[in-house]
Scaffold this motif. Structure first.
Motif, mmCIF file in Angstrom:
data_model
loop_
_atom_site.group_PDB
_atom_site.id
_atom_site.type_symbol
_atom_site.label_atom_id
_atom_site.label_comp_id
_atom_site.label_asym_id
_atom_site.label_seq_id
_atom_site.Cartn_x
_atom_site.Cartn_y
_atom_site.Cartn_z
ATOM 1 N N PRO A 1 0.748 -1.379 -0.134
ATOM 2 C CA PRO A 1 -0.099 -0.071 0.114
ATOM 3 C C PRO A 1 0.686 1.349 0.009
ATOM 4 O O PRO A 1 0.439 2.190 -0.574
ATOM 5 N N VAL A 2 2.096 1.235 0.637
ATOM 6 C CA VAL A 2 2.874 2.469 0.614
ATOM 7 C C VAL A 2 3.222 2.744 -0.929
ATOM 8 O O VAL A 2 3.111 3.751 -1.328
ATOM 9 N N HIS A 3 3.826 1.661 -1.664
ATOM 10 C CA HIS A 3 3.994 2.098 -3.097
ATOM 11 C C HIS A 3 2.863 2.265 -3.999
ATOM 12 O O HIS A 3 3.144 3.211 -4.932
ATOM 13 N N THR A 4 1.784 2.099 -3.406
ATOM 14 C CA THR A 4 0.404 2.357 -4.041
ATOM 15 C C THR A 4 0.194 3.631 -4.104
ATOM 16 O O THR A 4 0.232 4.298 -4.972
ATOM 17 N N VAL B 1 -2.489 8.836 -18.891
ATOM 18 C CA VAL B 1 -3.721 8.440 -18.426
ATOM 19 C C VAL B 1 -4.065 7.125 -17.868
ATOM 20 O O VAL B 1 -4.821 6.964 -16.924
ATOM 21 N N ARG B 2 -3.584 6.480 -19.009
ATOM 22 C CA ARG B 2 -3.946 5.019 -18.587
ATOM 23 C C ARG B 2 -3.076 4.384 -17.346
ATOM 24 O O ARG B 2 -3.776 3.383 -16.765
ATOM 25 N N GLY B 3 -2.414 5.366 -16.850
ATOM 26 C CA GLY B 3 -1.751 4.881 -15.348
ATOM 27 C C GLY B 3 -2.939 4.907 -14.201
ATOM 28 O O GLY B 3 -2.860 4.486 -13.339
ATOM 29 N N LEU B 4 -3.998 5.800 -14.507
ATOM 30 C CA LEU B 4 -5.361 5.596 -13.605
ATOM 31 C C LEU B 4 -5.703 4.216 -13.361
ATOM 32 O O LEU B 4 -6.073 3.853 -12.308
ATOM 33 N N TYR B 5 -5.732 3.353 -14.731
ATOM 34 C CA TYR B 5 -6.027 2.075 -14.467
ATOM 35 C C TYR B 5 -5.271 1.301 -13.675
ATOM 36 O O TYR B 5 -5.528 0.424 -12.686
ATOM 37 N N HIS B 6 -3.978 1.253 -13.709
ATOM 38 C CA HIS B 6 -2.748 0.714 -12.975
ATOM 39 C C HIS B 6 -2.925 1.157 -11.524
ATOM 40 O O HIS B 6 -2.904 0.168 -10.605
ATOM 41 N N GLY B 7 -2.976 2.266 -11.336
ATOM 42 C CA GLY B 7 -3.259 2.640 -9.778
ATOM 43 C C GLY B 7 -4.553 2.447 -9.102
ATOM 44 O O GLY B 7 -4.306 1.843 -7.645
#
Length: 576
Positions: free
Chosen positions: A403-406, A426-432
Motif C-alpha cells: 500500500p505504501v508503493h501504491t 492517463v492509462r496509469g489511472l487503471y494501474h493505480g
C-alpha cells in the motif's frame, strides 16, 4: 594586534606542552612543540571530543576517542572521516602569547560549498553535515545545496537513485520547513547521494541522432519499441534526440512516462515514480539540465517488469485483460478536458470498491466525459491514503510495502498528469486503481481513524512536543495519528505541523520510503480545501506508517546534532 587575543604567557608552558585557552569563538588548544606554538580548535571535528586529551608525536595530533589524526600546524586530518579542525595563527610578543580571533582559513560561503563537494566525493558524512549547516546561514545557501547535490548525483552514477528521489522530495516541500529541519533533511539526502555514488563509474551518456529530422510520432514509436525490447542504448539515443531538438516538456513526459506504462504498474510503481521525480528535479534545477537528468532514468524505463509478468494480479480475478481492454478503448478516443464542476466529490469511494470491472469502466466513462484526469488522480491518491489509514496492527510490518508503493505511485501519477494529459499517461489511472483494489485485503480488519476530542485542551506547542515524545517509545500506531487529529481539529498552524512531521521523519534511521510517503501526503493535501478533513486523513496516513517503524537508534540525526553544536561553537563533550 586587534585581530588577536592574548591567551597565555610563555611561563605557562614550563611544565606542560599544552594549554586550553578561550578563543574568540571556541576553546582553543595551544600546543608547544620545541620553540614553536600551534593553535587548533580543541573540539575534535568528528564528534567534539577534547583534543587536549590526545597525544602529539612527530607533528601528528591524535584524538584517541576514534583515533583521528591531524597535522598540528594546519589542523588538516589524515583520516577523512574526521574532517579538518580549524587552526589559528599564533604570535609571541615578549612574554605574551597571542592567538588570532579568526581561523587561518575563513569559513565563508565558498569554503562551505567547496567542502560540500569534497564531502560528496569522499563520502564523508560529518563534512557533508557541517557544510550544509554552514551554507544554510546564507540566503543563497539552500539553492546552492540542492543544485550541488542534484548535479553531483546525476553526474556520478549511471542511473537514477534513491538519494536523488529523497532530495527531490525534500526540495518540493522546503518552503514549509524551518532551518533546523532543513539541516536534518538535506543532510539525510546528502549522505544517501554520496553513498549511492561511492565507487560508481561516471555515466557515459549516449549522443543524439545527429541530423535527425523524424517526427514526434516516429520518436514515440521508437521509444515504445526500445522499452518493450529492453534496448537501453536505442532508448537513450532517442531521448537525447528529443531533448536536443527542443521537444516540449509534455512530449518528453509522454515519451518516458507513457512508454513505461506499456507495462502494467511497472516494477511496483517504482519506475514511474523515479521518472516523475527526475522531471520534478529538472523543474527545480532548470530545463537546461534535461540532458543531464533525464537519461539517468533510462534503466528505470527499460529494465522493468509489469504485473502481467507475475501472478499477483491474475487471481482470484485476472485483472490484466480487464486493464488492457480499457486501455485499448481509451487509446481510440481523443480526450477533451472540460471542467470539474459536476464532478463527484466522493469519487475516491469508487476506488475502495469490490468490483474491478466497475471501477475500470467508471474511470473510462469519467475521463471521456471531460473530467480533468488530475482530479481523478487526486481522488485515487486519496483512496490509496485511506488504505494506509486503515492498515491494522495485525498485519506484518513487511505488509506495508504494497500500500505504501501504491500511494507513492498515485501521487507521482497525479503530478505527471498536471504536466500532460496524454492518454498514454492517463492509462496509469487503471494501474493505480487496480493496485488500490489489490491492497484491499490488507485492510482486514480495518483500523479506525482517530477522532477529534473537542475537550482536549493541549496547546499547539504541547501537541508539537508530543509528536516527538510518542515516537520515543513503541506505542500503538494510532498514538501519533491521534496527535495529528487533535492538532488539525483545533485549527493550529498547518505549516508548523508539516515542519514537525518532516523533522520526526528524518531524525530516524529509516529508508527513503518514509519521506516519500510524507512528501506525497503533503503534495496531495495541497489539492484539497484547507478546512477539509481529507488533509487530516492524508497526514494521518503518513504518520501511521512512520509510527509503525519507530523508534530507531537515530545515529544519523546524532551526527547532525553534533554538527549543529560545533557550528554554534558549543563545547560538545561537556554535556547534553
Amino acid at each position: 594586534m586587534d585581530d588577536y587575543l592574548k591567551v597565555a604567557l610563555i611561563s605557562d608552558f614550563k611544565e606542560t606542552d599544552r594549554k586550553v585557552v578561550k578563543g574568540d569563538h571556541c576553546p582553543v588548544l595551544l600546543y608547544k612543540q620545541g620553540e614553536t606554538y600551534f593553535a587548533v580548535d580543541n573540539r575534535c571535528p568528528h564528534m567534539g571530543f577534547p583534543l587536549d586529551k590526545g597525544t602529539v608525536h612527530d607533528g601528528i595530533l591524535t584524538c584517541h576517542w576514534h583515533h583521528a589524526r591531524f597535522d598540528i600546524s594546519s589542523g588538516c586530518t589524515f583520516n577523512l572521516f574526521a574532517d579538518d579542525t580549524p587552526s589559528y595563527k599564533v604570535k609571541v610578543e615578549k612574554e605574551a602569547i597571542w592567538v588570532s580571533k579568526q581561523p587561518s582559513v575563513i569559513h565563508d560561503f565558498d569554503f562551505h560549498l567547496n567542502r560540500l563537494h569534497e564531502g560528496l566525493a569522499q563520502n564523508v558524512s560529518i563534512v557533508l553535515v557541517k557544510s550544509i549547516i554552514g551554507l544554510l546561514n546564507y540566503n543563497k545557501g539552500l539553492k546552492a545545496i540542492i543544485c550541488a547535490l542534484g548535479e553531483y548525483g546525476v553526474k556520478h552514477q549511471v542511473e537514477w537513485s534513491q538519494g536523488l528521489t529523497l532530495l527531490t522530495a525534500i526540495a518540493n516541500i522546503e518552503e514549509s520547513l524551518s532551518s533546523e529541519t532543513k539541516a536534518y533533511a538535506l543532510s539525510f539526502a546528502a549522505q544517501m547521494i554520496a553513498s549511492d555514488c561511492s565507487g560508481q563509474p561516471a555515466p557515459r551518456r549516449k549522443a543524439s541522432l545527429s541530423g535527425n529530422q523524424v517526427s514526434d510520432d516516429q520518436l514515440m514509436s521508437w521509444m515504445e519499441h526500445w522499452v518493450l525490447t529492453r534496448q537501453e542504448e536505442g532508448a537513450e539515443r532517442t531521448l537525447a534526440t528529443a531533448i536536443e531538438r527542443g521537444s516540449p516538456l509534455p512530449f518528453l513526459n509522454e515519451l518516458l512516462l507513457g512508454s513505461v506504462q506499456q507495462r502494467i504498474y511497472a516494477d511496483g510503481g517504482h519506475s514511474f515514480d523515479f521518472i516523475n521525480k527526475a522531471f520534478e528535479l529538472t523543474g527545480i534545477l532548470g530545463d537546461e539540465k534535461l540532458l543531464e537528468i533525464l537519461p539517468s532514468t533510462i534503466k528505470a524505463t527499460v529494465r522493468t517488469f509489469g504485473e502481467e509478468d507475475s501472478g499477483a494480479w491474475r487471481a482470484p480475478i485476472d485483472l490484466i485483460p480487464l486493464i488492457r481492454n480499457e486501455e485499448k478503448l481509451l487509446s481510440a478516443k481523443i480526450l477533451k478536458i472540460g471542467n470539474n464542476e459536476n464532478s463527484d466529490d466522493k469519487l475516491f469511494e469508487l476506488f475502495l470498491g469490490e468490483d474491478p470491472q466497475l471501477i475500470l469502466s467508471r474511470i473510462s466513462g469519467i475521463i471521456t466525459s471531460g473530467v480533468d484526469p488530475f482530479f481523478v488522480a487526486q481522488h485515487l491518491a486519496f483512496a490509496a491514503a485511506i488504505r494506509l489509514v486503515r492498515f491494522p496492527e495485525s498485519n506484518e510490518l513487511g505488509d506495508w510495502f504494497s500500500p505504501v508503493h501504491t500511494f507513492i505511485y498515485c501521487n507521482a501519477l497525479s503530478q505527471a498528469l498536471s504536466r500532460s494529459h496524454s492518454p498514454m499517461i492517463v492509462r496509469g489511472l487503471y494501474h493505480g486503481a487496480m493496485s488500490v483494489f489489490v491492497d484491499r485485503f490488507l485492510n482486514i480488519p480495518s483500523a479506525k481513524l482517530p477522532t477529534f476530542d473537542s475537550n482536549g485542551n493541549k496547546t499547539e506547542p504541547e501537541l508539537l512536543a508530543e509528536m516527538k515524545e510518542v515516537l520515543n517509545h513503541k506505542e500503538s500506531w494510532n498514538a501519533l495519528p491521534q496527535v495529528i487529529v487533535q492538532y488539525m481539529g483545533h485549527g493550529f498552524d498547518e505549516q508548523r505541523l508539516i515542519d514537525k512531521m518532516v523533522f520526526v521523519t528524518v531524525r530516524e534511521d529509516l529508508d527513503f520510503h518514509k519521506m516519500q510517503v510524507l512528501e506525497a501526503s503533503i503534495q496531495q493535501a495541497k489539492s484539497w480545501p484547507h478546512d477539509a478533513e481529507s488533509r487530516t486523513t492524508l497526514y494521518v496516513a503518513a504518520m501511521r506508517h512512520l509510527a509503525a517503524h519507530c523508534p530507531t537508534n537515530r545515529n544519523q540525526s546524532k551526527l547532525v546534532k553534533i554538527g549543529m553544536r560545533l557550528g554554534a561553537n558549543e563545547d560538545v563533550h561537556i554535556g547534553e
